[in-house]
Design a protein around this motif. Sequence first.
Motif, PDB file in Angstrom:
ATOM      1  N   LYS A  20       5.579  49.163 127.833  1.00 33.15           N
ATOM      2  CA  LYS A  20       5.149  49.679 126.524  1.00 33.15           C
ATOM      3  C   LYS A  20       4.741  48.509 125.637  1.00 33.15           C
ATOM      4  CE  LYS A  20       5.958  54.062 127.179  1.00 33.15           C
ATOM      5  NZ  LYS A  20       4.878  55.048 127.147  1.00 33.15           N
ATOM      6  N   VAL A  21       3.950  48.810 124.622  1.00 34.76           N
ATOM      7  CA  VAL A  21       3.541  47.805 123.640  1.00 34.76           C
ATOM      8  C   VAL A  21       3.775  48.350 122.239  1.00 34.76           C
ATOM      9  CG1 VAL A  21       1.780  46.760 125.132  1.00 34.76           C
ATOM     10  CG2 VAL A  21       1.130  48.600 123.567  1.00 34.76           C
ATOM     11  N   MET A  22       3.735  47.445 121.279  1.00 30.90           N
ATOM     12  CA  MET A  22       3.827  47.801 119.871  1.00 30.90           C
ATOM     13  C   MET A  22       2.903  46.861 119.116  1.00 30.90           C
ATOM     14  SD  MET A  22       7.244  48.187 117.483  1.00 30.90           S
ATOM     15  CE  MET A  22       7.765  49.752 118.178  1.00 30.90           C
ATOM     16  N   THR A  23       2.405  47.303 117.978  1.00 29.36           N
ATOM     17  CA  THR A  23       1.517  46.456 117.182  1.00 29.36           C
ATOM     18  C   THR A  23       2.321  45.562 116.242  1.00 29.36           C
ATOM     19  OG1 THR A  23       1.269  48.020 115.355  1.00 29.36           O
ATOM     20  CG2 THR A  23      -0.278  48.240 117.214  1.00 29.36           C
ATOM     21  N   TYR A  24       1.692  44.468 115.846  1.00 28.01           N
ATOM     22  CA  TYR A  24       2.313  43.563 114.864  1.00 28.01           C
ATOM     23  C   TYR A  24       2.689  44.338 113.599  1.00 28.01           C
ATOM     24  CZ  TYR A  24       0.255  39.762 117.651  1.00 28.01           C
ATOM     25  OH  TYR A  24      -0.088  38.901 118.662  1.00 28.01           O
ATOM     26  N   GLY A  25       1.775  45.181 113.157  1.00 24.42           N
ATOM     27  CA  GLY A  25       2.001  45.947 111.931  1.00 24.42           C
ATOM     28  C   GLY A  25       3.147  46.923 112.039  1.00 24.42           C
ATOM     29  N   ARG A  26       3.289  47.569 113.187  1.00 26.00           N
ATOM     30  CA  ARG A  26       4.384  48.524 113.379  1.00 26.00           C
ATOM     31  C   ARG A  26       5.723  47.799 113.429  1.00 26.00           C
ATOM     32  NH1 ARG A  26       6.608  53.041 112.190  1.00 26.00           N
ATOM     33  NH2 ARG A  26       7.659  54.092 113.874  1.00 26.00           N
ATOM     34  N   VAL A  27       5.759  46.654 114.085  1.00 22.11           N
ATOM     35  CA  VAL A  27       6.985  45.851 114.093  1.00 22.11           C
ATOM     36  C   VAL A  27       7.372  45.504 112.657  1.00 22.11           C
ATOM     37  CG1 VAL A  27       8.028  43.638 114.755  1.00 22.11           C
ATOM     38  CG2 VAL A  27       6.633  44.894 116.409  1.00 22.11           C
ATOM     39  N   ALA A  28       6.393  45.040 111.885  1.00 28.74           N
ATOM     40  CA  ALA A  28       6.651  44.656 110.490  1.00 28.74           C
ATOM     41  C   ALA A  28       7.149  45.846 109.672  1.00 28.74           C
ATOM     42  CB  ALA A  28       5.386  44.074 109.867  1.00 28.74           C
ATOM     43  N   ALA A  29       6.505  46.992 109.836  1.00 30.33           N
ATOM     44  CA  ALA A  29       6.904  48.180 109.079  1.00 30.33           C
ATOM     45  C   ALA A  29       8.333  48.602 109.420  1.00 30.33           C
ATOM     46  CB  ALA A  29       5.931  49.325 109.352  1.00 30.33           C
ATOM     47  N   LEU A  30       8.671  48.603 110.703  1.00 31.85           N
ATOM     48  CA  LEU A  30      10.038  48.970 111.100  1.00 31.85           C
ATOM     49  C   LEU A  30      11.065  47.959 110.609  1.00 31.85           C
ATOM     50  CD1 LEU A  30       9.394  50.241 114.725  1.00 31.85           C
ATOM     51  CD2 LEU A  30      10.136  51.611 112.767  1.00 31.85           C
ATOM     52  N   GLY A  32      10.817  46.507 107.738  1.00 31.50           N
ATOM     53  CA  GLY A  32      10.915  46.634 106.286  1.00 31.50           C
ATOM     54  C   GLY A  32       9.787  46.037 105.475  1.00 31.50           C
ATOM     55  N   LYS A  33       8.753  45.523 106.125  1.00 33.58           N
ATOM     56  CA  LYS A  33       7.608  44.955 105.402  1.00 33.58           C
ATOM     57  C   LYS A  33       6.315  45.512 105.975  1.00 33.58           C
ATOM     58  CE  LYS A  33       9.491  40.629 103.735  1.00 33.58           C
ATOM     59  NZ  LYS A  33       9.285  39.207 103.617  1.00 33.58           N
ATOM     60  N   PRO A  34       5.851  46.647 105.448  1.00 28.13           N
ATOM     61  CA  PRO A  34       4.652  47.277 105.996  1.00 28.13           C
ATOM     62  C   PRO A  34       3.419  46.378 106.033  1.00 28.13           C
ATOM     63  CG  PRO A  34       5.737  48.723 104.435  1.00 28.13           C
ATOM     64  CD  PRO A  34       6.445  47.409 104.368  1.00 28.13           C
ATOM     65  N   ASN A  35       3.362  45.379 105.188  1.00 29.50           N
ATOM     66  CA  ASN A  35       2.215  44.463 105.182  1.00 29.50           C
ATOM     67  C   ASN A  35       2.571  43.106 105.788  1.00 29.50           C
ATOM     68  OD1 ASN A  35       0.507  46.337 103.868  1.00 29.50           O
ATOM     69  ND2 ASN A  35       1.454  45.827 101.911  1.00 29.50           N
ATOM     70  N   GLY A  36       3.548  43.071 106.667  1.00 28.84           N
ATOM     71  CA  GLY A  36       4.037  41.805 107.193  1.00 28.84           C
ATOM     72  C   GLY A  36       3.584  41.460 108.605  1.00 28.84           C
ATOM     73  N   ALA A  37       2.434  41.985 109.043  1.00 29.04           N
ATOM     74  CA  ALA A  37       1.974  41.735 110.412  1.00 29.04           C
ATOM     75  C   ALA A  37       1.812  40.242 110.696  1.00 29.04           C
ATOM     76  CB  ALA A  37       0.667  42.466 110.674  1.00 29.04           C
ATOM     77  N   ARG A  38       1.289  39.495 109.742  1.00 32.43           N
ATOM     78  CA  ARG A  38       1.111  38.048 109.966  1.00 32.43           C
ATOM     79  C   ARG A  38       2.446  37.340 110.082  1.00 32.43           C
ATOM     80  NH1 ARG A  38      -4.351  36.096 106.843  1.00 32.43           N
ATOM     81  NH2 ARG A  38      -5.654  37.639 107.852  1.00 32.43           N
ATOM     82  N   GLN A  39       3.449  37.815 109.354  1.00 34.84           N
ATOM     83  CA  GLN A  39       4.778  37.223 109.473  1.00 34.84           C
ATOM     84  C   GLN A  39       5.333  37.461 110.880  1.00 34.84           C
ATOM     85  OE1 GLN A  39       6.169  38.886 105.458  1.00 34.84           O
ATOM     86  NE2 GLN A  39       7.639  37.253 105.925  1.00 34.84           N
ATOM     87  N   VAL A  40       5.061  38.633 111.429  1.00 31.90           N
ATOM     88  CA  VAL A  40       5.511  38.931 112.791  1.00 31.90           C
ATOM     89  C   VAL A  40       4.826  37.984 113.774  1.00 31.90           C
ATOM     90  CG1 VAL A  40       5.503  40.667 114.636  1.00 31.90           C
ATOM     91  CG2 VAL A  40       6.109  41.320 112.296  1.00 31.90           C
TER      92      VAL A  40
END
Length: 109
Positions: A20-30, A32-40
């Motif tokens: 399975k895979v997950m997106t950077y954005g979904r990881v960030a949202a789960l 607690g930071k919905p706009n944290g894809a770059r942090q991930v």
Amino acid sequence: MLTPFTQKALCVIQNIPEGKVMTYGRVAALAGKPNGARQVSRLLHSMSKKYDLPWHRVVNSKGKISLKPSHGYELQKALLESEDIKFSKPDTINFKCYLWNDSASMKRP
């Protein structure tokens, strides 16, 4: 000391199951930071080895590998294919088949 966001993001990534895979954005949202894809992305770059993260299971929102050829792209694709994840043309992962949405079953650290 890890921030609460980093702790949660690590937990999410560690729980993405094989195949399975997950997106950077979904990881960030789960985490607690919905706009944290770059942090991930930065977290994966700096902490994958230390925390033995399945970094290869995190892809961009288009279902593609973000790494460039000769800079990890081939390794990530090979690791995903070794888990029976199939790519369609042009090197895109079908989220209907491979996106992990069952975060309710995550094991907490």
